[in-house]
Design a protein around this motif. Structure first.
Motif, PDB file in Angstrom:
ATOM      1  N   LYS A 107      47.138  29.818  35.767  1.00  0.00           N
ATOM      2  CA  LYS A 107      47.338  31.255  35.971  1.00  0.00           C
ATOM      3  C   LYS A 107      46.326  32.068  35.165  1.00  0.00           C
ATOM      4  O   LYS A 107      45.850  33.109  35.624  1.00  0.00           O
ATOM      5  N   GLY A 108      45.995  31.596  33.975  1.00  0.00           N
ATOM      6  CA  GLY A 108      45.022  32.317  33.155  1.00  0.00           C
ATOM      7  C   GLY A 108      43.628  32.324  33.763  1.00  0.00           C
ATOM      8  O   GLY A 108      42.893  33.309  33.654  1.00  0.00           O
ATOM      9  N   VAL A 109      43.263  31.235  34.412  1.00  0.00           N
ATOM     10  CA  VAL A 109      41.938  31.130  35.033  1.00  0.00           C
ATOM     11  C   VAL A 109      41.885  31.900  36.344  1.00  0.00           C
ATOM     12  O   VAL A 109      40.890  32.569  36.651  1.00  0.00           O
ATOM     13  N   VAL A 110      42.942  31.809  37.135  1.00  0.00           N
ATOM     14  CA  VAL A 110      43.013  32.542  38.407  1.00  0.00           C
ATOM     15  C   VAL A 110      44.336  33.312  38.413  1.00  0.00           C
ATOM     16  O   VAL A 110      45.334  32.854  38.984  1.00  0.00           O
ATOM     17  N   PRO A 111      44.370  34.482  37.791  1.00  0.00           N
ATOM     18  CA  PRO A 111      45.633  35.224  37.695  1.00  0.00           C
ATOM     19  C   PRO A 111      46.224  35.600  39.054  1.00  0.00           C
ATOM     20  O   PRO A 111      47.437  35.604  39.219  1.00  0.00           O
ATOM     21  N   ASP A 112      45.358  35.908  40.012  1.00  0.00           N
ATOM     22  CA  ASP A 112      45.820  36.313  41.342  1.00  0.00           C
ATOM     23  C   ASP A 112      45.123  35.453  42.389  1.00  0.00           C
ATOM     24  O   ASP A 112      43.978  35.728  42.768  1.00  0.00           O
ATOM     25  N   PRO A 113      45.782  34.420  42.905  1.00  0.00           N
ATOM     26  CA  PRO A 113      45.146  33.529  43.882  1.00  0.00           C
ATOM     27  C   PRO A 113      44.736  34.240  45.170  1.00  0.00           C
ATOM     28  O   PRO A 113      43.886  33.746  45.905  1.00  0.00           O
ATOM     29  N   ARG A 120      39.772  36.881  34.419  1.00  0.00           N
ATOM     30  CA  ARG A 120      40.537  35.869  33.697  1.00  0.00           C
ATOM     31  C   ARG A 120      41.107  36.463  32.414  1.00  0.00           C
ATOM     32  O   ARG A 120      40.614  37.468  31.911  1.00  0.00           O
ATOM     33  N   VAL A 121      42.126  35.814  31.894  1.00  0.00           N
ATOM     34  CA  VAL A 121      42.687  36.264  30.619  1.00  0.00           C
ATOM     35  C   VAL A 121      41.763  35.837  29.482  1.00  0.00           C
ATOM     36  O   VAL A 121      40.846  35.034  29.666  1.00  0.00           O
ATOM     37  N   ALA A 122      42.037  36.374  28.297  1.00  0.00           N
ATOM     38  CA  ALA A 122      41.197  36.055  27.142  1.00  0.00           C
ATOM     39  C   ALA A 122      41.489  34.667  26.597  1.00  0.00           C
ATOM     40  O   ALA A 122      40.576  33.919  26.230  1.00  0.00           O
ATOM     41  N   ALA A 123      42.778  34.305  26.544  1.00  0.00           N
ATOM     42  CA  ALA A 123      43.141  33.046  25.895  1.00  0.00           C
ATOM     43  C   ALA A 123      44.504  32.565  26.378  1.00  0.00           C
ATOM     44  O   ALA A 123      45.316  33.337  26.889  1.00  0.00           O
TER      45      ALA A 123
END
Length: 349
Positions: A107-113, A120-123
């Motif tokens: 989810k952090g890498v692709v928050p919205d598929p 992306r998120v920071a961490a």
């Protein structure tokens, strides 16, 4: 403004005001110049209790006023994407599993598929034993630019011997943590044992180092809800920055009172004044209780008004959150499509 704050704090840190021409490429020798304040327990106590007291009424009024600022649609779209890029997507539960951490990383890498333009998120923030899982998963997903943050030092209470806290930190760093979120010993701080807290932060900072000179960034958590007063929050902020914190963080998210606009504003002002007095730039991370896009934007306005554009970057400002990302994504889709998504649009963390 900078010169005014430098003049105000220069007598406290026994150093000259920062030259307006100083750049981050060649900063003043801030740590050595501030060394007088940490030369002894007596000096540190004198320095911290010599800081100007916080006007609680004025502080809360200013925080409330900044929270009433409105922004237009274009600026709101920018603010939402900026806030997403500042999220430390977090799971810190006893029931955490490798599968849950892998899902959080995805989810952090692709928050919205459905919209790959979402940043992306920071961490990803996890316990030390989940660092390797997070690191491996992010690498496999092509998310090497997403950091892995790990809470350490007997999080969240911090009730452990220093040797245990350092072992906790070294384990997380060895597993690949890019950032360490440590908790201070609130009992020691509230008892006035400031040098003990200072030395503990310094020791954890040293434990963040890796062979070859690389080091994990250190975020120092105060647990503002337990510090009780704004004066204590200000003292803790200066104490952590003097000890070498890369970030100062409001709270663990595990107590009744976590981040609030007012206690975060105290920390932002401390960072501003520390920088004006010749110290390095330090980041700020409010954590706990920030759940909506409206709340996140209020914090971004406060950062901009207090510290300026330079701090509107994930390197210097973060949100410690889990549910916030969901609301940011729903509001983002609303701006894009003109309608709110259904209840199954975002994953439940």
């Amino acid at each position: 403004m900078t010169c005014r704050y430098a003049r105000r704090y220069a007598p406290l840190v026994t150093m000259p005001a920062t030259s307006p021409t100083t750049t981050d490429a060649s900063p003043p020798a801030s740590l050595s110049a501030l060394a007088d304040a940490t030369a002894s327990d007596t000096a540190l106590r004198r320095f911290l209790h010599g800081l100007p007291g916080v006007d609680a009424v004025g502080l809360e009024a200013r925080a409330a006023a900044l929270g009433t600022r409105s922004i237009k649609t274009t600026a709101k779209a920018f603010a939402i994407d900026l806030a997403i890029s500042m999220v430390d997507l977090t799971t810190l539960e006893g029931a955490d599993t490798p599968g849950k951490v892998r899902a959080l990383c995805a989810k952090g890498v692709v928050p919205d598929p459905t919209d790959r333009t979402a940043p992306r998120v920071a961490a990803i923030c996890v316990y030390p034993d989940m660092v390797a899982t997070a690191k491996e998963t992010l690498s496999a997903l092509g998310g090497r630019d997403v950091h892995v943050a790990s809470v350490a030092t007997a999080f969240p209470a911090g009730r452990a011997a220093l040797s245990v806290k350092l072992a906790d930190t070294r384990e997380a760093v060895a597993a690949g943590a890019d950032e360490i979120d440590m908790v201070i010993d609130r009992g020691a701080f509230l008892s006035g044992r400031y040098m003990q807290v200072f030395e503990e932060i310094r020791a954890v900072k040293e434990a963040c180092a890796r062979p070859g000179g690389d080091a994990a960034h250190l975020k120092v958590i105060f647990e503002n809800g337990e510090l009780a007063t704004y004066d204590n929050v200000r003292r803790a902020s200066w104490l952590a920055m003097l000890a070498g914190a890369d970030f100062i963080k409001t709270s663990t998210g595990k107590v009744a009172v976590n981040a609030t606009p007012a206690n975060t504003l105290v920390m932002l002002e401390a960072v501003r004044d520390f920088r004006a007095a010749g110290g390095p730039r330090v980041g700020v991370k409010p954590a706990g209780g920030i759940r909506t896009t409206k709340d996140a934007i209020k914090y971004l306005v406060m950062v901009n008004e207090t510290l300026g554009d330079d701090w509107l970057h994930p390197d210097l400002f973060r949100f410690g959150a889990s549910s916030l990302l969901n609301d940011l994504l729903m509001q983002r889709q609303k701006l894009t499509t003109g309608r709110y998504s259904g209840p199954d649009y975002v994953t439940v963390d």
